[in-house]
Design an enzyme around this catalytic site. Structure first.
Site, PDB file in Angstrom:
ATOM      1  N   TYR A  58       0.847  -1.190   0.000  1.00  0.00           N
ATOM      2  CA  TYR A  58       0.000   0.000   0.000  1.00  0.00           C
ATOM      3  C   TYR A  58       0.885   1.244   0.000  1.00  0.00           C
ATOM      4  CZ  TYR A  58      -3.779  -3.244   1.313  1.00  0.00           C
ATOM      5  OH  TYR A  58      -4.679  -4.285   1.367  1.00  0.00           O
ATOM      6  N   PHE A 203     -13.377  -4.469   0.894  1.00  0.00           N
ATOM      7  CA  PHE A 203     -14.393  -3.760   0.107  1.00  0.00           C
ATOM      8  C   PHE A 203     -15.752  -3.868   0.803  1.00  0.00           C
ATOM      9  CE2 PHE A 203     -15.981  -2.878  -4.459  1.00  0.00           C
ATOM     10  CZ  PHE A 203     -15.581  -1.568  -4.374  1.00  0.00           C
ATOM     11  N   PRO A 204     -15.779  -3.718   2.135  1.00  0.00           N
ATOM     12  CA  PRO A 204     -17.021  -3.970   2.870  1.00  0.00           C
ATOM     13  C   PRO A 204     -18.128  -2.960   2.601  1.00  0.00           C
ATOM     14  CG  PRO A 204     -15.380  -2.994   4.318  1.00  0.00           C
ATOM     15  CD  PRO A 204     -14.679  -3.300   3.022  1.00  0.00           C
ATOM     16  N   LEU A 205     -17.754  -1.786   2.056  1.00  0.00           N
ATOM     17  CA  LEU A 205     -18.760  -0.730   1.901  1.00  0.00           C
ATOM     18  C   LEU A 205     -19.343  -0.628   0.500  1.00  0.00           C
ATOM     19  CD1 LEU A 205     -17.137   2.156   3.951  1.00  0.00           C
ATOM     20  CD2 LEU A 205     -19.157   0.811   4.514  1.00  0.00           C
ATOM     21  N   GLY A 208     -23.157  -0.127  -3.313  1.00  0.00           N
ATOM     22  CA  GLY A 208     -23.590   0.133  -4.681  1.00  0.00           C
ATOM     23  C   GLY A 208     -25.009   0.652  -4.775  1.00  0.00           C
TER      24      GLY A 208
HETATM   25  N1  LIG Z   1      -6.740  -8.480   0.629  1.00  0.00           N
HETATM   26  C1  LIG Z   1      -6.930  -7.745  -0.427  1.00  0.00           C
HETATM   27  O1  LIG Z   1      -6.656  -8.174  -1.542  1.00  0.00           O
HETATM   28  C2  LIG Z   1      -7.496  -6.369  -0.267  1.00  0.00           C
HETATM   29  C3  LIG Z   1      -7.927  -5.648  -1.390  1.00  0.00           C
HETATM   30  C4  LIG Z   1      -8.462  -4.374  -1.181  1.00  0.00           C
HETATM   31  C5  LIG Z   1      -8.542  -3.858   0.106  1.00  0.00           C
HETATM   32  N2  LIG Z   1      -8.095  -4.598   1.170  1.00  0.00           N
HETATM   33  C6  LIG Z   1      -8.199  -4.084   2.563  1.00  0.00           C
HETATM   34  O2  LIG Z   1      -9.555  -3.829   2.819  1.00  0.00           O
HETATM   35  C7  LIG Z   1      -9.725  -2.506   3.286  1.00  0.00           C
HETATM   36  C8  LIG Z   1     -11.078  -2.001   2.860  1.00  0.00           C
HETATM   37  O3  LIG Z   1     -11.259  -2.135   1.473  1.00  0.00           O
HETATM   38  P1  LIG Z   1     -11.471  -0.898   0.519  1.00  0.00           P
HETATM   39  O4  LIG Z   1     -10.759   0.284   1.083  1.00  0.00           O
HETATM   40  O5  LIG Z   1     -11.122  -1.318  -0.840  1.00  0.00           O
HETATM   41  O6  LIG Z   1     -13.035  -0.713   0.513  1.00  0.00           O
HETATM   42  P2  LIG Z   1     -14.115  -0.032   1.472  1.00  0.00           P
HETATM   43  O7  LIG Z   1     -13.579   0.067   2.858  1.00  0.00           O
HETATM   44  O8  LIG Z   1     -15.384  -0.753   1.240  1.00  0.00           O
HETATM   45  O9  LIG Z   1     -14.294   1.399   0.824  1.00  0.00           O
HETATM   46  C9  LIG Z   1     -13.394   2.403   0.984  1.00  0.00           C
HETATM   47  C10 LIG Z   1     -13.872   3.581   0.134  1.00  0.00           C
HETATM   48  O10 LIG Z   1     -15.109   4.037   0.632  1.00  0.00           O
HETATM   49  C11 LIG Z   1     -15.011   5.406   1.022  1.00  0.00           C
HETATM   50  N3  LIG Z   1     -15.665   5.510   2.327  1.00  0.00           N
HETATM   51  C12 LIG Z   1     -15.257   5.003   3.499  1.00  0.00           C
HETATM   52  N4  LIG Z   1     -16.136   5.284   4.488  1.00  0.00           N
HETATM   53  C13 LIG Z   1     -17.140   5.975   3.892  1.00  0.00           C
HETATM   54  C14 LIG Z   1     -18.343   6.528   4.373  1.00  0.00           C
HETATM   55  N5  LIG Z   1     -18.689   6.410   5.662  1.00  0.00           N
HETATM   56  N6  LIG Z   1     -19.143   7.177   3.496  1.00  0.00           N
HETATM   57  C15 LIG Z   1     -18.804   7.285   2.192  1.00  0.00           C
HETATM   58  N7  LIG Z   1     -17.674   6.772   1.673  1.00  0.00           N
HETATM   59  C16 LIG Z   1     -16.844   6.127   2.516  1.00  0.00           C
HETATM   60  C17 LIG Z   1     -13.551   5.742   1.103  1.00  0.00           C
HETATM   61  O11 LIG Z   1     -13.302   7.057   0.659  1.00  0.00           O
HETATM   62  P3  LIG Z   1     -12.811   8.228   1.658  1.00  0.00           P
HETATM   63  O12 LIG Z   1     -11.347   8.013   1.863  1.00  0.00           O
HETATM   64  O13 LIG Z   1     -13.143   9.457   0.913  1.00  0.00           O
HETATM   65  O14 LIG Z   1     -13.600   8.059   2.918  1.00  0.00           O
HETATM   66  C18 LIG Z   1     -12.930   4.733   0.145  1.00  0.00           C
HETATM   67  O15 LIG Z   1     -12.864   5.257  -1.159  1.00  0.00           O
HETATM   68  C19 LIG Z   1      -8.537  -1.755   2.681  1.00  0.00           C
HETATM   69  O16 LIG Z   1      -8.250  -0.556   3.376  1.00  0.00           O
HETATM   70  C20 LIG Z   1      -7.452  -2.782   2.812  1.00  0.00           C
HETATM   71  O17 LIG Z   1      -6.931  -2.781   4.152  1.00  0.00           O
HETATM   72  C21 LIG Z   1      -7.588  -5.836   0.993  1.00  0.00           C
END
Ligand SMILES: NC(=O)c1ccc[n+]([C@@H]2O[C@H](COP(=O)([O-])OP(=O)(O)OC[C@H]3O[C@@H](n4cnc5c(N)ncnc54)[C@H](OP(=O)(O)O)[C@@H]3O)[C@@H](O)[C@H]2O)c1
Length: 281
Positions: A58, A203-205, A208
């Protein structure tokens, strides 16, 4: 906040923090607002988050470096999980490399960057089909026996791959993409739940279309005085006691909103409504 005990000895609150978003576009380079990212990390811990997920890739390195800058010396009970197994050759590029000496090197570098003697949870970011699985997991097991890793986890695996890895080492966590609308990992989740292995949905959020006005998330969200994003997290937490969501954000306001989701209790009916809406969406 409900807790989960990783590997039988590391108890964490079930709503964690994903630190991938503390970087630039394409998970590359520094974040647009570095000071806000440092505030996000410190505020997360203040709010009771004690499970932070990161990876060498990262940035690369930037996420781990910011965690150290914001939080070292680490408070008691803070569990930092990192990963290795993906190279970074540019923005949004993630070639897989599971060459065992490389995994060892990255473990050594993460120890140095995070400023710890032992990594609480070290995850193989991807299985590399160019090398035997037992050699990749075996290298992590060797690092564990040397005291450099406390626990071993996997990322983006099938049930079969988990079972194969379990022949070589004790696996305490799996991390796959999973959310209300992306549920291909159901069988892995069920196995993890049965065996007391943490399931870390990335990608919990990604709610969509469910976040649309008048969608089922909006309706139930209004009943709870909550946002659709919070409901997506509350749904995950109710789905399994082994679920450890790690929503990521670079903004304190979003962090606070996400952490508050841990207090939302969905009824069984609401859970079913959301489940059905998610699978139809
Ligand atoms: N193992 C793997 O292959 C893998 C792949 C991807 C990710 N991950 C891990 O999983 C974690 C989470 O996944 P992710 O970051 O892809 O997806 P996510 O947590 O579902 O979504 C993050 C996105 O949502 C936005 N967000 C967060 N909180 C919000 C809210 N309350 N309201 C509106 N928008 C919001 C963030 O933007 P803002 O910054 O503007 O809030 C960011 O763009 C990552 O940080 C990483 O540690 C692991």
């Amino acid at each position: 906040m409900q807790t989960f005990t990783l590997g039988g000895d590391l108890t964490v609150n079930r709503l964690g923090f994903g630190a991938m978003r503390l970087t630039g576009k394409g998970t590359w380079g520094p974040p647009a607002d570095r000071d806000e990212c440092l505030r996000v990390l410190r505020r997360a811990v203040e709010l009771g988050v004690n499970f932070i997920d990161t990876a060498d890739s990262y940035g690369p390195y930037i996420s781990e470096e910011l965690i150290r800058e914001a939080l070292h010396p680490y408070p008691d009970g803070l569990v930092i999980a990192t990963k290795a197994g993906l190279l970074r050759t540019g923005p949004d590029q993630w070639p897989v490399l599971g060459f065992p000496p490389y995994l060892r090197q990255e473990c050594e570098m993460s120890l140095r960057r995070l400023g710890v003697d032992c990594i609480d949870l070290f995850q193989l970011h991807r299985i590399d089909t160019k090398f035997p699985l037992e050699d990749q997991v075996g290298e992590l097991a060797a690092l564990q026996s040397e005291g450099k890793i406390r626990h071993i986890g996997l990322s983006e695996v099938t049930v079969e791959q988990l079972e194969a890895a379990q022949q070589t080492a004790t696996i305490v966590s799996v991390q796959n993409m999973y959310n209300l609308t992306a549920r291909t990992a159901e069988s892995l989740l069920d196995k993890a739940t049965d065996e007391g292995i943490a399931f870390i949905p990335w990608f919990p959020l990604a709610a969509g279309p469910l976040a649309a006005p008048d969608g089922p998330l909006q309706r139930i969200a209004a009943d709870h005085d909550a946002t659709p994003s919070q409901l997506a997290l509350a749904w995950l937490l109710k789905r399994s006691p082994a679920m450890l969501p790690i929503p990521g954000t670079s903004r304190v306001a979003h962090l606070e909103e996400n952490v508050a989701a841990a207090e939302i209790e969905l009824s069984d009916d609401e859970f079913e409504t959301l489940s059905n809406a998610g699978s139809a969406g």
